[in-house]
Design a protein around this motif. Sequence first.
Motif, PDB file in Angstrom:
ATOM      1  N   PHE A   1       4.180  -0.097  16.647  1.00 54.01           N
ATOM      2  CA  PHE A   1       4.083  -0.903  15.437  1.00 54.01           C
ATOM      3  C   PHE A   1       2.853  -1.799  15.500  1.00 54.01           C
TER       4      PHE A   1
ATOM      5  N   PHE B   1      -1.595  -7.659  15.975  1.00 54.72           N
ATOM      6  CA  PHE B   1      -0.787  -7.366  17.161  1.00 54.72           C
ATOM      7  C   PHE B   1      -0.409  -5.886  17.173  1.00 54.72           C
TER       8      PHE B   1
ATOM      9  N   PHE C   1       5.038  -6.231   9.670  1.00 50.48           N
ATOM     10  CA  PHE C   1       4.930  -5.028  10.480  1.00 50.48           C
ATOM     11  C   PHE C   1       4.535  -3.822   9.637  1.00 50.48           C
ATOM     12  N   GLY C   2       3.810  -2.903  10.249  1.00 58.07           N
ATOM     13  CA  GLY C   2       3.599  -1.597   9.657  1.00 58.07           C
ATOM     14  C   GLY C   2       4.854  -0.757   9.774  1.00 58.07           C
ATOM     15  N   SER C   3       4.811   0.429   9.199  1.00 60.61           N
ATOM     16  CA  SER C   3       5.998   1.290   9.144  1.00 60.61           C
ATOM     17  C   SER C   3       6.286   2.003  10.461  1.00 60.61           C
TER      18      SER C   3
ATOM     19  N   ARG D   1      -0.668 -11.221  10.927  1.00 56.19           N
ATOM     20  CA  ARG D   1      -0.286 -12.560  10.479  1.00 56.19           C
ATOM     21  C   ARG D   1      -1.549 -13.227   9.947  1.00 56.19           C
TER      22      ARG D   1
ATOM     23  N   TYR E   1       2.691  -3.591  19.048  1.00 52.27           N
ATOM     24  CA  TYR E   1       3.925  -3.567  19.820  1.00 52.27           C
ATOM     25  C   TYR E   1       4.316  -2.112  20.054  1.00 52.27           C
TER      26      TYR E   1
ATOM     27  N   LEU F   1      11.116  -4.515  20.936  1.00 51.21           N
ATOM     28  CA  LEU F   1       9.666  -4.364  20.817  1.00 51.21           C
ATOM     29  C   LEU F   1       8.986  -5.071  21.982  1.00 51.21           C
TER      30      LEU F   1
ATOM     31  N   LEU G   1       4.854 -12.715   9.915  1.00 53.87           N
ATOM     32  CA  LEU G   1       4.426 -11.563  10.709  1.00 53.87           C
ATOM     33  C   LEU G   1       4.904 -10.334   9.960  1.00 53.87           C
TER      34      LEU G   1
ATOM     35  N   GLN H   1       5.308   7.270  15.472  1.00 57.74           N
ATOM     36  CA  GLN H   1       5.932   7.873  16.647  1.00 57.74           C
ATOM     37  C   GLN H   1       4.871   8.674  17.394  1.00 57.74           C
TER      38      GLN H   1
ATOM     39  N   LEU I   1       7.561   4.574  19.985  1.00 57.28           N
ATOM     40  CA  LEU I   1       7.285   4.161  18.605  1.00 57.28           C
ATOM     41  C   LEU I   1       6.366   2.944  18.647  1.00 57.28           C
TER      42      LEU I   1
END
Lengths: 116, 116
Positions: free
Chosen positions: B90, B34, B106-108, B94, B36, B44, B104, B111, B88
């Motif tokens: 993300f 995914f 998330f990456g860091s 999953r 976002y 998000l 799920l 920006q 930003l």
Amino acid sequence: DTEVTQTPKHLVMGMTNKKSLKCEQHMGHRAMYWYKQKAKKPPELMFVYSYEKLSINESVPSRFSPECPNSSLLNLHLHALQPEDSALYLCASSQERGTLRNQPQHFGDGTRLSIL
Amino acid sequence: AQSVAQPEDQVNVAEGNPLTVKCTYSVSGNPYLFWYVQYPNRGLQFLLKYITGDNLVKGSYGFEAEFNKSQTSFHLKKPSALVSDSALYFCAVRDRSTGSARQLTFGSGTQLTVLP
């Protein structure tokens, strides 16, 4: 406009106060989530409710107490918070069962919480 | 275990130029992927997902992403950036085999700034 509604948008509270955050969705989703997000960081999972039952608690301190009164509502009760708890608190919802598990989570716009 | 890496904290691009936001992932099974986007003071917002099938996925606002299984990557792209794309971003993964709603990751975050 988001389909997940969170209130209030902003909350300032002292360390001895008790307050609650509210989240509502009418998409028929049976999984609901609370996340904590610090500035410029990814959301951190706190709690997951599945069919109105708490299924995941990511070792969250007891000063945070979730509640899911029905399939559309999710609350987060706050008591005796610390300054480091200041953050954006996001609610999300998603489909839960079977092949619907590939569906995305839908997020509200969050409550920005400041602890004095 | 599953993980997501977004190697760039910041990406700058001139308006009208193509943009790429990088994401690599690691899962034990097959992934759901995914993207976002998060605008200031908002939650998000889902952009697109890869479930199966065509490796090129098209999403909202002209964004697309290419799934590359051999490189375990899912880079976000747009042919012509707009200043309003500044936000930003993300990436999230999953594991398809998991039965839990929580999985799920998330990456860091990256920006993106689009310069006029």
